[in-house]
Design a protein around this motif. Structure first.
Motif, mmCIF file in Angstrom:
data_model
loop_
_atom_site.group_PDB
_atom_site.id
_atom_site.type_symbol
_atom_site.label_atom_id
_atom_site.label_comp_id
_atom_site.label_asym_id
_atom_site.label_seq_id
_atom_site.Cartn_x
_atom_site.Cartn_y
_atom_site.Cartn_z
ATOM 1 N N ARG A 18 -4.591 1.660 10.153
ATOM 2 C CA ARG A 18 -4.239 3.084 10.225
ATOM 3 C C ARG A 18 -3.454 3.343 11.499
ATOM 4 N NH1 ARG A 18 -8.856 7.442 10.723
ATOM 5 N NH2 ARG A 18 -8.381 7.198 12.935
ATOM 6 N N GLN A 26 -4.035 12.763 11.112
ATOM 7 C CA GLN A 26 -3.699 14.137 11.468
ATOM 8 C C GLN A 26 -4.656 15.080 10.748
ATOM 9 O OE1 GLN A 26 -0.629 15.068 13.420
ATOM 10 N NE2 GLN A 26 -1.998 16.822 13.672
ATOM 11 N N THR A 27 -5.364 15.921 11.516
ATOM 12 C CA THR A 27 -6.217 16.971 10.960
ATOM 13 C C THR A 27 -5.836 18.274 11.651
ATOM 14 O OG1 THR A 27 -8.003 16.911 12.600
ATOM 15 C CG2 THR A 27 -8.065 15.230 10.842
ATOM 16 N N GLY A 38 -8.751 10.136 -1.608
ATOM 17 C CA GLY A 38 -7.497 10.695 -1.135
ATOM 18 C C GLY A 38 -6.370 10.478 -2.125
ATOM 19 N N HIS A 39 -5.384 11.370 -2.083
ATOM 20 C CA HIS A 39 -4.144 11.168 -2.824
ATOM 21 C C HIS A 39 -3.298 10.139 -2.079
ATOM 22 C CE1 HIS A 39 -4.606 14.283 -5.842
ATOM 23 N NE2 HIS A 39 -4.921 15.171 -4.913
ATOM 24 N N HIS A 68 0.733 6.626 2.420
ATOM 25 C CA HIS A 68 0.256 7.871 3.007
ATOM 26 C C HIS A 68 -0.928 8.382 2.197
ATOM 27 C CE1 HIS A 68 4.412 8.922 4.972
ATOM 28 N NE2 HIS A 68 3.874 7.800 5.428
ATOM 29 N N GLU A 69 -1.967 8.798 2.902
ATOM 30 C CA GLU A 69 -3.182 9.315 2.258
ATOM 31 C C GLU A 69 -3.393 10.758 2.680
ATOM 32 O OE1 GLU A 69 -8.036 8.803 2.523
ATOM 33 O OE2 GLU A 69 -6.751 7.221 3.320
ATOM 34 N N THR A 70 -3.605 11.625 1.682
ATOM 35 C CA THR A 70 -3.897 13.029 1.944
ATOM 36 C C THR A 70 -5.276 13.347 1.389
ATOM 37 O OG1 THR A 70 -1.549 13.589 1.758
ATOM 38 C CG2 THR A 70 -3.126 15.408 1.627
ATOM 39 N N GLN A 90 -9.460 18.182 5.037
ATOM 40 C CA GLN A 90 -8.083 18.409 5.466
ATOM 41 C C GLN A 90 -7.669 17.303 6.434
ATOM 42 O OE1 GLN A 90 -8.703 22.759 6.632
ATOM 43 N NE2 GLN A 90 -6.668 22.831 5.714
ATOM 44 N N TYR A 91 -6.978 16.303 5.913
ATOM 45 C CA TYR A 91 -6.481 15.229 6.781
ATOM 46 C C TYR A 91 -5.296 14.551 6.125
ATOM 47 C CZ TYR A 91 -8.797 11.839 3.708
ATOM 48 O OH TYR A 91 -9.183 11.093 2.627
ATOM 49 N N PHE A 92 -4.508 13.890 6.960
ATOM 50 C CA PHE A 92 -3.372 13.085 6.523
ATOM 51 C C PHE A 92 -3.399 11.792 7.321
ATOM 52 C CE2 PHE A 92 1.023 11.695 7.388
ATOM 53 C CZ PHE A 92 1.452 11.436 6.094
ATOM 54 N N GLU A 93 -3.301 10.643 6.632
ATOM 55 C CA GLU A 93 -3.339 9.348 7.306
ATOM 56 C C GLU A 93 -2.153 8.491 6.873
ATOM 57 O OE1 GLU A 93 -8.019 8.337 8.046
ATOM 58 O OE2 GLU A 93 -7.302 8.198 5.972
#
Length: 255
Positions: free
Chosen positions: A17, A21-22, A99-100, A110-112, A117-120
């Protein structure tokens, strides 16, 4: 294991990773590795600021293992990856870990978050494709346990869960740090959970990161050999010898 259970090849390997981002966090420094075989996963996360010489600091780590499920929602929506945790360093969650997933490139996904509420951003490590092995340790009676050994390419991860049960009153989404603070006399039992990750090359396992900090930098002789369709033997000074084969795709298998 049925071939239909396997997840797509694009997920295989070891993923690092590079961004979390949160609404409250921008994290590019936590050490995170997700090892994925055809079905099984292991994950270890070590915050750089954690003082792991103390129980409180070690409790800030995260790590888990289990099976992985890929599902496809409505047309036009990204596919969903769900990490079905069978063992977890942290207390149970109230929502699935899902995650999507959108592949921006073959080695970048990319994982949402779905339930948070997060983005990785995840990037695949070189040398982590090819061999995929998943083993479950056998107890003295020959029954499989929750202990796992996972191999992806040149990388090996060992996961041994704690034997202690969660204290009464532990609620979903409690953190391990909160549980340890409430039960300091049980800290060592609650922290007795080993996830170790490193490279396995020419029969030498070099541990890069571990939930037990004293193991980091350790170099062990480890051999992994399949004995028959259902069993494998592991030669190691500190790992069990007899294992059940959960998955075995041996391309340039460890010698």
């Amino acid at each position: 294991m049925n071939a239909n259970d396997l997840i797509p090849d694009r997920y295989h390997g070891v993923w690092q990773r590079t961004l979390l981002q949160t609404p409250a966090t921008h994290d590019t420094t936590t050490w995170v590795r997700w090892l994925q075989t055809g079905l099984w996963h292991g994950d270890l996360r070590v915050p750089p600021e954690a003082d792991r010489t103390t129980p409180a600091g070690r409790a800030e780590q995260q790590g888990f293992g289990g099976t992985t499920l890929i599902t496809h929602p409505d047309a036009g929506q990204p596919e969903v990856c769900t990490w079905q945790r069978q063992i977890d360093l942290q207390p149970p969650r109230s929502t699935p870990d899902a995650g999507h997933m959108v592949f921006e490139a073959p080695d970048c996904v990319h994982e949402t978050g779905i339930h948070g509420q997060y983005f990785e951003v995840w990037e695949r490590l070189p040398g982590s494709l090819g061999t995929r092995i998943a083993l479950a340790a056998l107890d003295a009676t020959g029954a499989p346990t929750a202990e796992r050994l996972l191999v992806a390419g040149r990388y090996l991860m060992h996961l041994r869960p704690r034997s202690a049960a969660w204290p009464a009153g532990t609620a979903p989404d409690d953190s391990l740090a909160e549980v340890v603070a409430r039960h300091p006399q049980r800290a060592e039992d609650l922290l007795d959970f080993d996830i170790s990750f490193g490279t396995l090359e020419h029969g030498v396992w070099t541990i890069e990161r571990a939930s037990v900090p004293a193991l980091e930098g350790r170099v062990d002789s480890v051999t992994v050999q399949r004995k028959d369709q259902h069993t494998a033997w592991v030669g190691s000074a500190r790992l069990p010898q007899r294992w059940q084969v959960l998955e075995w795709h041996a391309v340039d298998a460890p010698d």
